[in-house]
Design a protein around this motif. Structure first.
Motif, mmCIF file in Angstrom:
data_model
loop_
_atom_site.group_PDB
_atom_site.id
_atom_site.type_symbol
_atom_site.label_atom_id
_atom_site.label_comp_id
_atom_site.label_asym_id
_atom_site.label_seq_id
_atom_site.Cartn_x
_atom_site.Cartn_y
_atom_site.Cartn_z
ATOM 1 N N HIS A 195 0.833 -1.196 0.000
ATOM 2 C CA HIS A 195 0.000 0.000 0.000
ATOM 3 C C HIS A 195 0.868 1.247 0.000
ATOM 4 C CE1 HIS A 195 -3.738 -2.141 0.576
ATOM 5 N NE2 HIS A 195 -3.232 -2.807 1.607
ATOM 6 N N THR B 196 0.680 7.093 3.703
ATOM 7 C CA THR B 196 -0.414 8.034 3.938
ATOM 8 C C THR B 196 -0.186 9.353 3.225
ATOM 9 O OG1 THR B 196 0.708 8.702 5.987
ATOM 10 C CG2 THR B 196 -1.032 7.040 6.165
ATOM 11 N N GLN C 98 1.004 9.487 0.209
ATOM 12 C CA GLN C 98 0.872 9.223 -1.225
ATOM 13 C C GLN C 98 -0.367 8.378 -1.506
ATOM 14 O OE1 GLN C 98 4.796 7.350 -1.573
ATOM 15 N NE2 GLN C 98 5.435 9.072 -2.864
ATOM 16 N N LEU C 99 -1.492 8.803 -1.002
ATOM 17 C CA LEU C 99 -2.719 8.022 -1.112
ATOM 18 C C LEU C 99 -3.182 7.875 -2.551
ATOM 19 C CD1 LEU C 99 -4.758 9.322 1.956
ATOM 20 C CD2 LEU C 99 -3.415 7.212 1.749
ATOM 21 N N ASP C 100 -2.735 8.756 -3.440
ATOM 22 C CA ASP C 100 -3.139 8.656 -4.838
ATOM 23 C C ASP C 100 -2.371 7.573 -5.585
ATOM 24 O OD1 ASP C 100 -4.957 10.679 -4.500
ATOM 25 O OD2 ASP C 100 -3.578 12.261 -5.144
ATOM 26 N N GLU C 101 -1.280 7.106 -4.999
ATOM 27 C CA GLU C 101 -0.492 6.051 -5.642
ATOM 28 C C GLU C 101 -1.234 4.716 -5.535
ATOM 29 O OE1 GLU C 101 2.470 6.312 -7.309
ATOM 30 O OE2 GLU C 101 2.037 8.452 -7.154
ATOM 31 N N PRO C 102 -1.074 3.830 -6.540
ATOM 32 C CA PRO C 102 -1.810 2.563 -6.519
ATOM 33 C C PRO C 102 -1.265 1.577 -5.498
ATOM 34 C CG PRO C 102 -0.304 2.627 -8.390
ATOM 35 C CD PRO C 102 -0.270 3.993 -7.772
ATOM 36 N N SER C 103 -2.138 0.729 -4.996
ATOM 37 C CA SER C 103 -1.714 -0.418 -4.196
ATOM 38 C C SER C 103 -1.281 -1.515 -5.163
ATOM 39 C CB SER C 103 -2.850 -0.907 -3.305
ATOM 40 O OG SER C 103 -3.182 0.068 -2.339
ATOM 41 N N GLN D 209 -8.446 -1.395 -8.125
ATOM 42 C CA GLN D 209 -7.725 -0.592 -7.149
ATOM 43 C C GLN D 209 -8.586 -0.295 -5.930
ATOM 44 O OE1 GLN D 209 -4.560 0.856 -6.496
ATOM 45 N NE2 GLN D 209 -4.073 -0.841 -7.859
ATOM 46 N N LYS E 135 -7.022 -1.519 -2.316
ATOM 47 C CA LYS E 135 -6.689 -0.536 -1.288
ATOM 48 C C LYS E 135 -7.319 -0.875 0.067
ATOM 49 C CE LYS E 135 -5.763 3.462 -4.243
ATOM 50 N NZ LYS E 135 -4.387 3.679 -3.731
ATOM 51 N N SER F 270 -2.654 -1.576 -11.617
ATOM 52 C CA SER F 270 -2.475 -0.201 -11.177
ATOM 53 C C SER F 270 -3.642 0.678 -11.599
ATOM 54 C CB SER F 270 -1.180 0.379 -11.754
ATOM 55 O OG SER F 270 -1.284 0.508 -13.163
#
Length: 401
Positions: free
Chosen positions: A210, A213, A215-220, A241, A245, A372
């Motif tokens: 994950h 916090t 970079q919440l826009d980045e994919p898990s 996604q 997440k 992604s």
């Protein structure tokens, strides 16, 4: 790692509203320890107050757990509220105990997914009562509440009936891929969306990285399990996604033999229980019998692929899968199914499936799923994994779009 699955089938339009909830004939969620009646409309479901969760109990020797076993259980995060899917098996039970040992507040959920009163099925052959008994025993050890979630209609509509229709067309979708995407991490997540859980966990052998916090826009990112033999990322390859997440897999950092060892150290009531195989709703019934019940039989012929020689008859092309070897009952083998003519109900087989001149240099992949959510920048060489890959379990390939 990017992943392309070779047996994926595009979803028809009728499943566009896959994750919406519908009215049910039975309560959707019931508390196992204290059964209660819950109004069954989706509107009423979401107005329920969050379920009470357990406070971590640390007096059973958590300090003896090697920290490496907790590395996929997010021990570094503040205590989280985690919904844990349990099946009564060893894997999900150990996953629950690891999350509990990591200090999180857990609620266990058992999915009851197969029973229709107006439809003849084999529910009596499915050991769900034993599964539920073991799940309750595991939860009782650490005072974790257990809930039973009824998703039978969703399972029938979005998994079983879809499989039947695909078999009629000559395709063989993977039930586990469908169940993970549409039920376990689809309809179930919808059912608990009003209960304010931070994560949903299960006993799958996979890892999810994950974003921080900040970079919440980045994919898990879905990653391979430490145990490459038990790795189940293929069966999770269609998750979105939005689903990834919300997920965590405590067993992704552990080998299977270590899971068994942990089960013994936790003194789980199911520590010696064998791993389940196959699809639960079939129980002791063979899948071919289930297909015959729903699609029927239609006699056709079996031909040798190389020369068209007649070899025998079959009950219908839908009983066969490309690459299948078992169950052909032809002399002089081994024989492999290499092609199906669905229009004329003909099955083609070959004894030279692995011969040098049959080496596969090209295959076609449909319904690519970029985990992604975005088209990758580098696609010159990818790795693929399939449950029925004809070269090896993993192979490199070039892709032309």
């Amino acid at each position: 790692m990017l992943r392309a699955t070779m047996s994926t089938i595009p979803l028809p339009f009728r499943y566009a509203h896959l994750f919406s909830l519908y009215p049910f004939q039975k309560p959707l969620i019931q508390v196992f320890s204290q059964p209660r009646k819950i109004t069954t409309t989706a509107t009423r479901l979401f107005s329920l107050k969050p379920l009470a969760v357990s406070s971590p109990i640390r007096n059973y020797g958590d300090e003896r757990i090697d920290p490496t076993y907790l590395s996929c259980s997010m021990p570094h995060k503040n205590p989280l509220k985690v919904a844990v899917l349990v099946s009564g098996g060893v894997d999900s039970s150990v996953a629950l105990r690891l999350l509990h040992a990591a200090g999180h507040s857990c609620t266990a959920f058992y999915l009851k997914i197969w029973f229709q009163e107006d439809f003849e099925n084999y529910w009596s052959e499915c050991p769900w009562e034993d599964d539920l008994k073991y799940a309750k025993g595991v939860c009782d050890q650490v005072d974790v509440p257990l809930e039973v979630v009824h998703l039978t209609d969703e399972y029938w509509n979005n998994v079983v009936s879809y499989i039947i229709e695909e078999y009629k067309c000559g395709r063989t979708p993977n039930p586990d891929v469908l169940c993970n995407t549409r039920i376990k991490f689809g309809a179930f997540m919808d059912a608990i969306s009003g209960m304010e859980f931070d994560f949903v966990a299960s006993g799958h052998y996979a890892k999810i990285a994950h974003a921080s916090t900040e970079q919440l826009d980045e994919p898990s990112i879905l990653e391979l399990s430490k145990d490459m033999v038990k790795d189940q990322t293929y069966f999770l390859s269609h998750l979105s996604q939005a689903q990834l997440k919300r997920l965590t897999f405590p067993l992704g950092c552990i080998q299977k033999d270590e899971v068994r060892m942990l089960a013994k150290s936790f003194n789980l009531p199911n520590q010696e229980r064998k791993d389940s195989q196959g699809i639960c709703f079939l129980g002791k019934i063979k899948f071919s019998e289930f297909v015959a019940r729903h699609i029927g039989e239609s006699e056709g012929i079996i031909l040798e692929a190389e020369n068209g020689d007649y070899l025998g008859n079959h009950r219908g092309f839908w009983f066969y899968t490309i690459g299948q070897r078992q169950g052909l009952r032809l002399p002089g083998g081994p024989w492999y199914v290499v092609e199906k003519d669905t229009k004329n109900n003909v099955v083609y087989v070959s004894r030279n499936y692995f011969s040098v001149d049959k080496k596969r240099r090209l295959f076609r992949v449909g319904s690519l799923k970029w985990l992604s959510g975005l088209f990758p920048k580098q696609i010159d060489e990818l790795q693929c994994k399939s449950d029925r890959c004809w070269c090896t379990s993993k192979c490199s390939f070039s892709i032309v779009l």
